[in-house]
Design an enzyme around this catalytic site. Structure first.
Site, PDB file in Angstrom:
ATOM      1  N   ALA A  65       0.979  -1.510   0.314  1.00  0.00           N
ATOM      2  CA  ALA A  65       0.165  -0.023   0.159  1.00  0.00           C
ATOM      3  C   ALA A  65       1.208   1.399  -0.267  1.00  0.00           C
ATOM      4  O   ALA A  65       2.061   1.278   0.511  1.00  0.00           O
ATOM      5  CB  ALA A  65      -0.968  -0.150   1.103  1.00  0.00           C
ATOM      6  N   GLY A 108       0.584  -5.023   0.642  1.00  0.00           N
ATOM      7  CA  GLY A 108      -0.899  -4.901   0.100  1.00  0.00           C
ATOM      8  C   GLY A 108      -0.553  -5.723  -1.392  1.00  0.00           C
ATOM      9  O   GLY A 108      -1.271  -6.189  -2.111  1.00  0.00           O
ATOM     10  N   GLU A 111      -0.699  -9.242  -0.412  1.00  0.00           N
ATOM     11  CA  GLU A 111      -2.036  -9.320  -0.029  1.00  0.00           C
ATOM     12  C   GLU A 111      -2.669  -9.273  -1.482  1.00  0.00           C
ATOM     13  O   GLU A 111      -4.126 -10.444  -1.878  1.00  0.00           O
ATOM     14  CB  GLU A 111      -2.839  -8.856   0.576  1.00  0.00           C
ATOM     15  CG  GLU A 111      -1.763  -8.223   2.022  1.00  0.00           C
ATOM     16  CD  GLU A 111      -2.398  -7.236   2.731  1.00  0.00           C
ATOM     17  OE1 GLU A 111      -1.931  -6.306   2.392  1.00  0.00           O
ATOM     18  OE2 GLU A 111      -2.589  -7.874   3.930  1.00  0.00           O
ATOM     19  N   GLU A 131       4.982  -4.238   6.860  1.00  0.00           N
ATOM     20  CA  GLU A 131       4.078  -3.934   7.762  1.00  0.00           C
ATOM     21  C   GLU A 131       4.732  -3.272   8.920  1.00  0.00           C
ATOM     22  O   GLU A 131       4.314  -2.267   9.674  1.00  0.00           O
ATOM     23  CB  GLU A 131       2.051  -4.091   7.897  1.00  0.00           C
ATOM     24  CG  GLU A 131       2.202  -4.170   6.534  1.00  0.00           C
ATOM     25  CD  GLU A 131       2.233  -5.467   5.932  1.00  0.00           C
ATOM     26  OE1 GLU A 131       1.969  -6.372   6.361  1.00  0.00           O
ATOM     27  OE2 GLU A 131       0.688  -4.716   4.971  1.00  0.00           O
TER      28      GLU A 131
END
Ligand code: HXC
Length: 257
Positions: A65, A108, A111, A131
């Site tokens: 992200a 992300g 993911e 993260e």
């Protein structure tokens, strides 16, 4: 919608979607999220598309992200905006989606790859949920999907330390379906996608739904669901065609009905 952070190209019945924010290693910001979801939901509504391939660059599938975009966000903003909930529209897509991962698939990015139906990895791929090093944890399903895919011990170690897993380890752990040399990744992903896209689309969708059900329910319920859907397949023309083609010793020609 015209896209700025992704490239899309239709090749036969396959949609190739390339994440394209090279300067940010394809970091997933709001715009990229909206564009990916727009492209896959449109493809899902298009009966001419039988499979989607999502890829990134040689260096990065996606490095996570967008840290710079969320850095200053408050709890109230994250909560009120329900940040990352839009990805539920991605996982609702019924058309099969293949992730072709080269280089970094972190946070992300890992993911997103795990939200696809299977992952083909280049031998250069690196997977991780780093993260925790940023003072957060996975937020787009990583703590749940990684655990289901590779088991608790490895998922816990990766989420708690942020260490990366290379392609060989990812294959051993069952995170990826296969590893191929980096130079062959896209060609192989498209070849596999064409095989999937040539199958009956409704049957492929039902198959995807059944396999995914294994992650959502008990074995007894899952097997019951499978059996009901299997029975329903006998209402399709493609079941008649597939079995007739076998008996007549010729290739099946599915009409997706
Ligand atoms: C924003 C990013 C980014 C990211 C890289 N960049 N990852 N920008 N968000 N996730 C930017 C860098 O700031 C840099 O921009 C450019 O991309 C190139 O990156 P470098 O770090 O210079 O490249 P390199 O030295 O090769 O290192 C590659 C890397 C490293 C190991 C992948 O970039 C890295 O560690 N990235 C962050 C990985 C990460 O923590 N991901 C998880 C994010 S959180 P400039 O402008 O400086 O050139 C997440 C949470 C999910 O995903 C949801 C829950 C909150």
């Amino acid at each position: 919608m015209s896209y700025e952070t992704i490239l899309t190209e239709t090749r036969g019945r396959v949609l190739l979607l390339t994440l394209n924010r090279p300067k940010a290693l394809n970091a997933i910001n709001r715009q990229l999220t909206a564009e990916v979801i727009d492209a896959v939901t449109k493809a899902d509504a298009d009966p001419e598309i039988g499979c989607i391939v999502i890829t990134g660059s040689e260096k990065a599938f996606a490095a996570g992200a967008d840290i710079k975009e969320m850095q200053a966000a408050t709890y109230a903003e994250m909560y009120a905006g329900d940040r990352f909930a839009d990805w539920e529209r991605f996982t609702a897509v019924r058309t099969p989606i293949i992730a072709a991962v080269s280089g970094y698939a972190l946070g992300g990015g890992c993911e997103l790859a795990m939200m696809c139906d299977f992952i083909l990895a280049a031998d250069t791929a690196q997977f991780g949920q780093p993260e925790i090093k940023l003072g957060v944890m996975p937020g787009i399903g990583g703590s749940q999907r990684l655990t289901r895919f590779v088991g608790k011990s490895k998922a816990m170690e990766m989420c708690l330390t942020g260490r990366m897993m290379d392609a060989a380890e990812a294959e051993r752990a069952g995170l990826v379906s296969r590893v191929v040399p980096a130079a062959e990744l896209l060609g192989e992903a498209m070849r596999v996608a064409e095989i999937v896209a040539a199958m009956s689309l409704p049957i492929a969708m039902m198959t995807k739904e059944a396999v995914n059900r294994a992650y959502e329910t008990t074995l007894t319920e899952g097997v019951r669901f499978e059996r009901r859907v299997f029975h329903a397949m006998f209402a399709t023309q493609d079941q008649k065609e597939g079995m007739a083609a076998f008996v007549e010793k010729r290739p099946a020609k599915f009409t997706h009905g």
